[in-house]
Design a protein around this motif. Structure first.
Motif, PDB file in Angstrom:
ATOM      1  N   CYS A 247      10.759   8.089 -42.276  1.00  0.00           N
ATOM      2  CA  CYS A 247       9.593   6.742 -41.780  1.00  0.00           C
ATOM      3  C   CYS A 247      10.719   6.512 -40.540  1.00  0.00           C
ATOM      4  O   CYS A 247      11.598   6.114 -40.289  1.00  0.00           O
ATOM      5  N   ALA A 248       9.328   5.799 -39.177  1.00  0.00           N
ATOM      6  CA  ALA A 248      10.130   4.919 -38.715  1.00  0.00           C
ATOM      7  C   ALA A 248       9.453   4.078 -38.127  1.00  0.00           C
ATOM      8  O   ALA A 248       8.730   4.009 -38.774  1.00  0.00           O
TER       9      ALA A 248
ATOM     10  N   LEU B  82      17.682  10.617 -37.341  1.00  0.00           N
ATOM     11  CA  LEU B  82      16.761  10.904 -35.325  1.00  0.00           C
ATOM     12  C   LEU B  82      17.312   9.833 -35.019  1.00  0.00           C
ATOM     13  O   LEU B  82      17.000   8.403 -34.956  1.00  0.00           O
ATOM     14  N   ARG B  83      18.176  10.179 -34.175  1.00  0.00           N
ATOM     15  CA  ARG B  83      18.737   9.208 -33.067  1.00  0.00           C
ATOM     16  C   ARG B  83      18.235   9.098 -31.417  1.00  0.00           C
ATOM     17  O   ARG B  83      18.405   9.683 -30.996  1.00  0.00           O
ATOM     18  N   GLN B  84      17.939   8.142 -30.835  1.00  0.00           N
ATOM     19  CA  GLN B  84      17.494   8.634 -29.269  1.00  0.00           C
ATOM     20  C   GLN B  84      18.463   8.987 -28.342  1.00  0.00           C
ATOM     21  O   GLN B  84      19.211   7.702 -28.463  1.00  0.00           O
ATOM     22  N   ILE B  85      18.351   9.287 -27.496  1.00  0.00           N
ATOM     23  CA  ILE B  85      18.938   9.531 -26.194  1.00  0.00           C
ATOM     24  C   ILE B  85      18.618   9.369 -25.231  1.00  0.00           C
ATOM     25  O   ILE B  85      19.054   7.866 -24.896  1.00  0.00           O
TER      26      ILE B  85
ATOM     27  N   PHE C 126      10.638   4.557 -30.923  1.00  0.00           N
ATOM     28  CA  PHE C 126      10.716   4.540 -31.973  1.00  0.00           C
ATOM     29  C   PHE C 126      11.949   4.481 -32.870  1.00  0.00           C
ATOM     30  O   PHE C 126      12.903   4.864 -31.928  1.00  0.00           O
ATOM     31  N   TYR C 127      12.460   3.743 -33.439  1.00  0.00           N
ATOM     32  CA  TYR C 127      13.505   4.004 -34.934  1.00  0.00           C
ATOM     33  C   TYR C 127      13.263   4.786 -36.024  1.00  0.00           C
ATOM     34  O   TYR C 127      12.201   4.091 -36.726  1.00  0.00           O
ATOM     35  N   PHE C 128      14.074   6.218 -36.103  1.00  0.00           N
ATOM     36  CA  PHE C 128      13.801   7.124 -37.503  1.00  0.00           C
ATOM     37  C   PHE C 128      15.014   6.575 -38.746  1.00  0.00           C
ATOM     38  O   PHE C 128      15.836   6.280 -38.177  1.00  0.00           O
ATOM     39  N   GLY C 129      14.372   6.503 -39.723  1.00  0.00           N
ATOM     40  CA  GLY C 129      15.245   5.757 -40.999  1.00  0.00           C
ATOM     41  C   GLY C 129      16.144   7.641 -41.004  1.00  0.00           C
ATOM     42  O   GLY C 129      15.758   8.515 -40.179  1.00  0.00           O
ATOM     43  N   THR C 130      16.905   7.132 -41.755  1.00  0.00           N
ATOM     44  CA  THR C 130      17.763   8.947 -41.835  1.00  0.00           C
ATOM     45  C   THR C 130      17.796   9.750 -42.719  1.00  0.00           C
ATOM     46  O   THR C 130      17.436  11.362 -42.757  1.00  0.00           O
ATOM     47  N   GLY C 131      15.826   9.576 -43.348  1.00  0.00           N
ATOM     48  CA  GLY C 131      14.900  10.891 -43.706  1.00  0.00           C
ATOM     49  C   GLY C 131      15.550  10.629 -45.294  1.00  0.00           C
ATOM     50  O   GLY C 131      16.504  11.322 -46.164  1.00  0.00           O
TER      51      GLY C 131
ATOM     52  N   TYR D  76      16.033  13.358 -28.440  1.00  0.00           N
ATOM     53  CA  TYR D  76      16.915  13.027 -29.953  1.00  0.00           C
ATOM     54  C   TYR D  76      17.402  13.678 -30.453  1.00  0.00           C
ATOM     55  O   TYR D  76      17.298  14.962 -29.829  1.00  0.00           O
ATOM     56  N   ARG D  77      18.066  13.237 -30.826  1.00  0.00           N
ATOM     57  CA  ARG D  77      19.435  14.499 -31.696  1.00  0.00           C
ATOM     58  C   ARG D  77      19.313  14.051 -32.928  1.00  0.00           C
ATOM     59  O   ARG D  77      19.401  13.491 -33.629  1.00  0.00           O
ATOM     60  N   GLN D  78      19.595  15.268 -33.898  1.00  0.00           N
ATOM     61  CA  GLN D  78      19.231  15.289 -35.358  1.00  0.00           C
ATOM     62  C   GLN D  78      20.813  16.229 -35.899  1.00  0.00           C
ATOM     63  O   GLN D  78      20.773  16.719 -35.773  1.00  0.00           O
ATOM     64  N   ASP D  79      21.223  14.631 -36.851  1.00  0.00           N
ATOM     65  CA  ASP D  79      22.699  14.999 -37.010  1.00  0.00           C
ATOM     66  C   ASP D  79      22.090  14.698 -38.696  1.00  0.00           C
ATOM     67  O   ASP D  79      21.948  14.063 -39.145  1.00  0.00           O
ATOM     68  N   PRO D  80      23.144  15.881 -39.724  1.00  0.00           N
ATOM     69  CA  PRO D  80      23.219  15.236 -41.435  1.00  0.00           C
ATOM     70  C   PRO D  80      23.250  13.932 -41.282  1.00  0.00           C
ATOM     71  O   PRO D  80      24.279  13.213 -41.267  1.00  0.00           O
ATOM     72  N   GLY D  81      22.330  13.258 -42.359  1.00  0.00           N
ATOM     73  CA  GLY D  81      22.914  12.214 -43.359  1.00  0.00           C
ATOM     74  C   GLY D  81      22.090  10.737 -42.001  1.00  0.00           C
ATOM     75  O   GLY D  81      23.027   9.466 -42.042  1.00  0.00           O
ATOM     76  N   LEU D  82      21.962  10.888 -40.769  1.00  0.00           N
ATOM     77  CA  LEU D  82      21.983  10.565 -39.358  1.00  0.00           C
ATOM     78  C   LEU D  82      20.666  10.104 -39.012  1.00  0.00           C
ATOM     79  O   LEU D  82      20.199   9.114 -38.135  1.00  0.00           O
TER      80      LEU D  82
END
Lengths: 115, 114
Positions: B91-92, A43-46, B102-107, A35-41
Motif C-alpha cells: 500500500c502506498a 520500501l524507503r525512499q533514499i 510516495f510513502y510505502f507500507g511494509t508490505g 528506494y531501498r527494500q529491506d525485510p520488514g521495513l
C-alpha cells in the motif's frame, strides 16, 4: 519498450569501495527516485529528483549521493559503502507534477551486498 | 506521526478463496492512495489507485479496493484468488500537496495454496 534500467543487478563489494548504481529511463519522465527494500521495513525512499539538477533527500539519505545531470539518468552513488547498506535497491520514475498519474515505473532492482 | 500501516505481514489463502489485504494511513488530509504488487524478483507494478470520487476502485488482474474515510483505510480485495497472485503487496500514499512523494507500507506477503 518503456522501461527503467538499473545496473548492476547484483553486486558484492567490500566496505569502503566506492560504487555507483546506474538508472536510466526512456519515458521522458521528470520525476525519478531511489528506494531501498529491506525485510520488514518495506520500501524507503533514499533520494528523489523532480527534474534535471533538482534533487532532494528522502527518508534514508545517509551514506548516499545522487546526481541528475540529464533527464533520463539518475545514478545512485555510495562513496564509502558499509555493511548496513546491504539491501535491494529500486529506481523508479514517473511523470512530473503537471502530468501526475500516480504510477511509478520501477526498475528490476539491484541487489547489493557489502562485506 | 504520519504512517502507512499494513498490519498483516503474511497471509495464506487457498486458490479460489476471497482475499482482503488491509491498509491504514495517518495523514492530515486524504492522500492519494495506491496498491502496488511485487512478483518474485521483479520491481513493483501499479494495481490500482484512488484520487477522489467513487470510493470503490477497480484495478488490474481483478483486484479492487475501497476507500473508507472514516476508518482511514484503503483495503485491497479480490473475490477469487489465483495461484499467480502469490506476491508481495504494498500500500502506498502520496500526501496531498507533496507532488510525487510516495510513502510505502511494509508490505503483505501472499501465499496461495492449491
Amino acid at each position: 519498450e518503456a522501461q527503467v534500467t538499473q545496473n548492476p543487478r547484483y553486486l558484492i563489494t567490500v566496505t569502503g569501495k566506492k560504487l555507483t548504481v546506474t538508472c536510466s529511463q526512456n519515458m521522458n519522465h521528470e520525476y525519478m527516485s531511489w528506494y531501498r527494500q529491506d525485510p520488514g521495513l518495506g520500501l524507503r525512499q533514499i533520494y528523489y529528483s523532480m527534474n534535471v539538477e533538482v534533487t532532494d533527500k528522502g527518508d534514508v539519505p545517509e551514506g548516499y549521493k545522487v546526481s541528475r545531470k540529464e533527464k533520463r539518468n539518475f545514478p545512485l552513488i555510495l562513496e564509502s559503502p558499509s555493511p548496513n547498506q546491504t539491501s535491494l535497491y529500486f529506481c523508479a520514475s514517473s511523470l512530473g507534477r503537471e502530468g501526475f498519474t500516480g504510477e511509478l515505473f520501477f526498475g528490476e532492482g539491484s541487489r547489493l551486498t557489502v562485506l | 506521526a504520519q504512517s502507512v500501516t499494513q498490519p498483516d505481514i503474511h497471509i495464506t489463502v487457498s486458490e479460489g478463496a476471497s482475499l482482503e489485504l488491509r491498509c491504514n494511513y495517518s495523514y492530515g488530509a486524504t492522500p492519494y492512495l495506491f496498491w502496488y504488487v511485487q512478483s518474485p524478483g521483479q520491481g513493483l507494478q501499479l494495481l490500482l489507485k484512488y484520487f477522489s470520487g467513487d470510493t470503490l476502485v477497480q484495478g488490474i488482474k481483478g483486484f479492487e479496493a475501497e476507500f473508507k474515510r472514516s476508518q482511514s483505510s484503503f483495503n485491497l480485495r479480490k473475490p477469487s484468488v489465483h495461484w499467480s497472485d502469490a506476491a508481495e503487496y504494498f500500500c502506498a500514499v502520496v500526501p496531498t500537496g507533496t507532488g510525487n512523494q510516495f510513502y510505502f507500507g511494509t508490505g503483505t506477503s501472499l501465499t496461495v495454496i492449491p
